[in-house]
Design an enzyme around this catalytic site. Structure first.
Site, PDB file in Angstrom:
ATOM      1  CD  GLU A 440       1.783  -1.451   0.961  1.00 31.77           C
ATOM      2  OE1 GLU A 440       2.235  -1.363   2.124  1.00 31.77           O
ATOM      3  OE2 GLU A 440       2.499  -1.345  -0.045  1.00 31.77           O
ATOM      4  CD  GLU A 516       3.389   2.279  -2.054  1.00 32.41           C
ATOM      5  OE1 GLU A 516       2.213   2.556  -1.719  1.00 32.41           O
ATOM      6  OE2 GLU A 516       4.276   1.971  -1.231  1.00 32.41           O
TER       7      GLU A 516
END
Length: 839
Positions: A440, A516
């Site tokens: 991220e 994720e």
């Protein structure tokens, strides 16, 4: 046994002499050693430690007599105390979709990890050492920014606290004298998004070897050809100079010699061998077969160095049809793990890691993502041995910062060398099936982001062309527009389930990975009414959330995430999804969302298993889908609700069976079948209108023919009466590091567990063991782990007992006011072969 194989090259007199000599040594006396081979010493004991700044501590003359004695691995911050002011700051957390800054507490565990510290130790070189030998000092990880000194001279430094690094200290060591090693490390505020730990939290090794030797991390093993009949094992070995000979022997998992190769063809100080292994035993999560390569280096005097490398024979392919391991399609049933070990902090411990993996194995997990950092060597060794595929992740930041003092400070100068060390140190582990460049990262949505992603991916490809590369992307639209997602070998999506179909249609890979997923939140044993779905953002309900706990009905998640069923359905319904990595397998210290802006809360709620290693209800939801070898039948909630008589108390059943009947005190509440009316109904059995009455809650599951197959029951408990102890292991290795995790619970006079008990308990360990820590899994608890007292949370806690270096019996005694105390006996044995099995 296959005959020893000689590889022939264009002949000259020198090579013929070398080959002849090597054959003489091998066939006449394979044990002939000319001089001492390498020695590897782990620097574990006799470390002196002191927190604080000190500009003299690197000097040999410095007096450290008043410093604390510790062993390494060591995490100096885990001892607390927990405090709201530790790393408290105001920040806008983009990953949580926040649009403004707010005060953050507990995000790094509310532990005092910020500050500077020193470690000092001394060592002598082996008596066999001679001046022609090399000396290497290797660290597996120091948090953080370590500076290393030897005998008052600076050896070097390394910025990234999660990386492995080493130094050649040959010119600085002294023979026959004590050598003084000093290590300085420092942590900063706003350095991490979770608890990073502090100090020398992974192992330190002193390696002494001959000048003619195999390089550190110099052996690289791949298996380019894999079939049931034959495997080709490619071995590249970097050495100190070219005028040497190399013999490699391969042993199968039973220890039998199955192949040998001898070569003198060394180009640019690297040997390359291609060795045939007939009828190979292939590595997989179900059958984690491991081979051993023994690499022997010869010079004109004889055997000069020897290295043993554990590896597995397996193939991995990724394509439009999905992911294949050894030619078979499969989907990752994975979890993400942070690197702390709950009450032990970040200090690596093999017994604690093995326990985590054992719990996950029973859940049906077959893959681990090492979020968001480079994994401990011990974790990879256990994943090799126990059968877990691994996505090994490198960074949480690239050029663009998330934290004021994050990795972005070092990216331009260090990223390449950090990746090189990561790959070289871990590449022979068969468990690693994928590299991740980052998680991220803010760079993903910038115009420069794709260029950086390509740069990092190219380094991984150059250093290891056998594995694909991914990155965790949470800005899906941006990454599809700027090309970031397209260039990755594996497009890893973090959440954003609504974007899966669009991403699959737009991206060229032909498949997607849930890098994720979920981020469902719950507190073990806590149930809130009415039962409803909750989506948390920054603001919490002051009435419903006054206790800072999340309901274990498993219907709550953060605004950017989702419930487990969404990911189950994506994996089940779409062949182009190749699996998922759930956030997270275990609770971890720090990131106490959704309560990170309130106090107290100092650890996560995301875990399928709590911080103490006790499964939450959600564990059985995943187990019902992932463990195909054993049945699952689990009831929630508990059935001790004084004051709720007659009130609606929904009952959920997580099961691998398709239907079941529920009974309250023998009265049927009806049969429920899994169905497609909602995602929850597809994967859970739910009775929403059950009225609570004390007694027995029973569920009977039916097989595919509609016949009763299995049943479970939960009984209303009386007042807490006595303590019950259940160790995960009763026999320990007397090595001073082995652990037994003892689950402590309270039952009533009839032996019924008391699910709401919160009694304070006291612990005492005697004999050949010591008390190490305790944890109850309560994310709001401010009790330190190392004191021998703690309150139960939802009726349970875990006590950790550590062995000493003396064999003998160990006794753990647990007492509590108004309760009948009890004792459990353990045994500590001196053996190098004791397996960490439940006994």
């Amino acid at each position: 046994m296959e005959k020893k194989k000689i590889m022939l090259y264009p002949m000259n007199y020198k090579i013929t002499q070398k080959l002849f000599f090597v054959l003489i040594v091998m066939f006449i006396s394979d044990t002939m050693v000319f001089g001492q081979l390498r020695t590897v010493t782990e620097l574990t004991e006799n470390w002196k430690f002191q927190k604080g700044q000190n500009d003299q501590a690197y000097k040999v003359s410095f007096d450290d007599g008043f410093w604390q004695m510790v062993t390494v691995p060591h995490d100096w911050a885990i001892y607390g105390p927990f405090d709201e002011s530790n790393d408290k700051y105001a920040q806008q957390i983009h990953e949580n979709m926040e649009k403004d800054a707010a005060t953050v507490t507990g995000r790094t565990g509310a532990l005092p990890f910020i500050g500077e510290a020193w470690y000092r130790n001394s060592f002598k070189l082996p008596k066999s050492y001679h001046k022609e030998q090399k000396v290497i000092l290797a660290f597996d990880g120091v948090m953080s920014e370590p500076k290393v000194y030897l005998n008052g001279q600076k050896v070097g430094e390394w910025n990234y606290g999660y990386n492995y690094f080493y130094f050649d200290i040959t010119d600085l060591v002294k023979q026959g004298e004590e050598n003084l090693l000093a290590v300085n490390c420092i942590n900063y505020e706003q350095q991490s998004r979770w608890y990073p730990g502090a100090g020398i939290y992974r192992k330190v090794q002193l390696i002494v070897k001959n000048e003619n030797s195999i390089d550190h991390w110099g052996v690289s093993i791949t298996t380019p050809v894999v079939s049931a009949e034959l495997s080709k094992v490619n071995i590249k070995t970097k050495v100190s100079e070219s005028d040497l000979s190399l013999v490699t022997q391969i042993y199968n998992p039973k220890g039998q010699l199955v192949a040998t190769d001898t070569t003198t063809n060394c180009i640019a100080q690297e040997f390359e061998q291609n060795i045939r292994v007939p009828n190979p035993l292939l590595w997989s999560p179900e059958n984690p077969e491991l081979y051993t390569a023994v690499t022997k280096l010869y010079n004109e005097q004889g055997l000069s160095d020897e290295v043993k490398t554990i590896f597995g024979i397996r193939s991995i392919t990724y394509g439009s049809e999905g992911f294949r391991l050894n030619g078979e399609l499969r989907k990752f049933k994975g979890v993400c793990l942070h690197h702390d070990l709950g009450p032990l902090g970040t200090a690596v411990n093999i017994a604690a890691l093995r326990r985590q993996l054992t719990i996950l194995k029973d859940m049906g997990v077959d893959a681990i993502r090492t979020t968001h950092n480079m994994p401990a060597m011990e974790l990879l060794e256990l994943c090799d041995e126990m059968g877990f595929m691994v996505m090994a992740e490198a960074f949480d930041e690239w050029k663009e910062p998330k934290m004021k003092n994050g990795y972005h400070r070092f990216f331009d100068t260090d990223a390449e060398k950090d990746i090189i060390n990561m790959v070289h140190a871990t590449r022979n582990h068969p468990c690693i099936v994928m590299w991740s460049t980052g998680n991220e990262v803010p760079d993903q949505k910038t115009t420069a982001g794709p260029k950086v992603a390509r740069y990092l991916q190219d380094i991984f490809h150059r250093e290891d062309p056998t594995r694909p590369v991914t990155a965790g992307m949470n800005q899906i639209e941006a990454t599809m527009k700027n090309g970031f997602a397209t260039l990755l070998d594996v497009a890893g999506l973090n959440y954003r389930t609504e974007k899966y179909t669009e991403a699959h249609e737009m991206l060229s890979q032909g498949f997607l990975l849930g890098a994720e997923t979920a981020s469902t939140i719950s507190s073990r044993g806590i149930y809130k009414f009415p039962v409803e779905k909750r989506v948390y953002f920054r603001k919490i309900d002051t009435e419903k959330d006054a206790d800072h706990q999340c309901s274990s009905y498993d219907l709550s998640h953060l605004i950017w995430s989702n419930l487990p069923e969404k990911d189950f359905a994506l994996q089940d319904d779409n062949p182009w999804t190749i699996g998922q990595f759930v956030w997270t397998g275990f609770d971890y210290l720090g990131e106490p969302s959704p309560f990170q802006n309130t106090w107290p809360a100092r650890s996560s709620y995301f875990g399928i298993v709590d911080l103490a290693g006790l499964p939450k209800d959600r564990y059985y939801l995943y187990r019902s889908q992932w463990n195909k070898m054993q049945s699952t039948l689990h009831i929630l909630p508990h059935w001790t609700w004084p004051g709720r008589e007659g009130e609606t108390t929904p009952v959920f059943v997580y099961t691998s069976y398709d239907s079941a009947e529920l009974f309250v005190n023998g009265k049927s509440q009806g049969v429920q079948h899994k169905n497609d009316s909602t995602l929850q109904n597809r994967y859970r059995l739910m009775w929403m209108d059950v009225k609570y009455e004390p007694g027995t809650l029973k569920v009977v599951a039916f097989d595919k023919d509609g016949k009763p197959a299995e049943e479970r029951q939960v009984v209303t408990a009386g007042e807490p009466y006595r303590i019950v102890l259940k160790p995960d292991r009763t026999v320990l290795n007397a090595d001073g590091e082995d652990l037994s995790f003892v689950t402590v619970s309270v039952v009533d006079k009839n032996g019924i567990p008391c699910p709401t008990a919160s009694n304070r308990l006291n612990f005492k360990v005697t004999g050949a063991g010591t008390y190490r820590a305790a944890c109850n899994g309560d994310a709001t608890s401010l009790e330190v782990f190392h004191e021998p007292t703690m309150k139960l949370f939802s009726g349970k806690l875990v006590v950790v007992v550590k062995s000493t270096k003396e064999a003998g019996s160990i006794e753990l005694n647990v007492q509590g006011k108004g309760l009948k105390g009890t004792t459990v006996n353990l045994e500590s044995t001196i053996t190098n072969n004791l397996k960490n099995e439940k006994k």
